[in-house]
Design a protein around this motif. Structure first.
Motif, PDB file in Angstrom:
ATOM      1  N   LYS A  23       0.797  -1.234   0.000  1.00 43.86           N
ATOM      2  CA  LYS A  23       0.000   0.000   0.000  1.00 43.86           C
ATOM      3  C   LYS A  23       0.824   1.276   0.000  1.00 43.86           C
ATOM      4  O   LYS A  23       0.343   2.331  -0.446  1.00 43.86           O
ATOM      5  CB  LYS A  23      -0.948   0.006   1.200  1.00 43.86           C
ATOM      6  CG  LYS A  23      -0.236   0.017   2.545  1.00 43.86           C
ATOM      7  CD  LYS A  23      -1.241  -0.060   3.686  1.00 43.86           C
ATOM      8  CE  LYS A  23      -0.524  -0.054   5.043  1.00 43.86           C
ATOM      9  NZ  LYS A  23      -1.492  -0.154   6.165  1.00 43.86           N
TER      10      LYS A  23
ATOM     11  N   ARG B 273      -2.782   1.523  -5.262  1.00 42.77           N
ATOM     12  CA  ARG B 273      -4.100   1.789  -4.687  1.00 42.77           C
ATOM     13  C   ARG B 273      -4.871   0.476  -4.584  1.00 42.77           C
ATOM     14  O   ARG B 273      -4.600  -0.490  -5.305  1.00 42.77           O
ATOM     15  CB  ARG B 273      -4.886   2.808  -5.517  1.00 42.77           C
ATOM     16  CG  ARG B 273      -5.396   2.332  -6.869  1.00 42.77           C
ATOM     17  CD  ARG B 273      -6.181   3.459  -7.531  1.00 42.77           C
ATOM     18  NE  ARG B 273      -6.671   3.128  -8.860  1.00 42.77           N
ATOM     19  CZ  ARG B 273      -7.894   2.667  -9.092  1.00 42.77           C
ATOM     20  NH1 ARG B 273      -8.738   2.472  -8.091  1.00 42.77           N
ATOM     21  NH2 ARG B 273      -8.288   2.401 -10.335  1.00 42.77           N
ATOM     22  N   SER B 274      -5.809   0.457  -3.667  1.00 45.21           N
ATOM     23  CA  SER B 274      -6.609  -0.736  -3.448  1.00 45.21           C
ATOM     24  C   SER B 274      -7.901  -0.665  -4.248  1.00 45.21           C
ATOM     25  O   SER B 274      -8.444   0.413  -4.484  1.00 45.21           O
ATOM     26  CB  SER B 274      -6.925  -0.909  -1.963  1.00 45.21           C
ATOM     27  OG  SER B 274      -7.607   0.226  -1.464  1.00 45.21           O
TER      28      SER B 274
END
Length: 270
Positions: A67, A73-74
């Motif tokens: 992260k 980005r998730s």
């Protein structure tokens, strides 16, 4: 010893490729450590606790390690409990392909769920082998799959990068990464790799984790409250009325036991 990166990793992850490779191996080591610790703490006769913790950890520990990389980005797929990591042009999907040493080139996706169908819209088209029955196929019957939820925000040109690994409650066996198509009967048709990942020996921790139960201080009022130290209650005895006694002659009514919904995660059981 440094292992040269294959060209496809740089094309997909750019300058972050070396860091991504290290983070993937570390996240799987952390996953295994957490799952084994959970199994040991529970002391269950089954490996269910290990399986659930491992399934959860394969996504969450990967997010921990990746992260903070620039540009990471998730992405949360529709109705999926965990987030996947998108770095550069690579969308990472880890999965258990075996519980023993096995040839990763013969690996299969455990279940062809709706999530899997949506993920593989970011993968190359599978090789189609025509058979005698294809003559009767019609284009109108082809299912159209559209990514939903967070996957709908993934930019065009993104590549699904698979991270298959093998492990069991005793050890983490191996791990790989690469790009593949989803072929017949859930078999993978590898286009790049699968390249082995280095699995470190040490475990890293992000944040504080409960390793022991802290001592609990008791308030003065809570001390010496065992049954033989408290005030003896006053009991009032009375006989049962005749109406209540007659109820003993009536057979009790029983309700049917509820039917439990049988649910399971894709690969969360071990």
């Amino acid at each position: 010893m440094n292992v040269a990166l294959p060209p496809w990793t740089t094309e997909v992850f750019g300058k972050q490729a070396p860091a991504v490779r290290v983070a993937l191996g570390q996240s799987l080591r952390n996953m295994q450590s957490d799952a084994q610790a959970a199994q040991e703490q529970v002391g269950s006769r089954t490996n269910h606790t290990y399986g659930v913790s491992r399934w959860q950890g394969q996504f969450e520990r990967m997010q921990d390690e990746l992260k903070d990389l620039p540009g990471a980005r998730s992405v949360k797929p529709y109705r999926f409990p965990f987030e996947l990591m998108l770095i550069g042009n690579g969308l990472l999907y880890p999965f258990l392909y075996s519980k023993k040493k096995s040839d990763v080139r013969s690996a299969r996706i455990p279940y062809e769920s709706q999530l899997i169908k949506e993920l593989f819209t970011f993968a190359p088209e599978p090789t189609h082998v025509q058979d005698a029955f294809d003559f009767f196929a019609f284009d109108d019957g082809v299912e159209t799959v559209e990514p939903r939820g967070g996957l709908a925000t993934v930019p065009p040109g993104t590549h699904l990068v698979l991270v298959p690994f093998a492990c069991n409650v005793s050890e983490l066996l191996d791990a790989h990464w690469g790009i593949a198509s989803l072929g017949a009967s859930r078999h993978l048709e590898w286009r790049t790799g699968p390249e082995p990942l280095t699995l470190p020996v040490t475990v890293t921790s992000h944040g504080q984790r409960l390793v022991s139960i802290p001592s609990q201080s008791m308030a003065p009022a809570a001390e010496h409250t065992s049954f033989d130290h408290g005030t003896e209650p006053a009991l009032t005895l009375s006989s049962r009325p005749n109406v209540d006694r007659k109820r003993d002659d009536v057979p009790p009514l029983t309700e049917p036991e509820p039917v439990e919904d049988q649910t399971s995660e894709d690969d969360a059981t071990d």
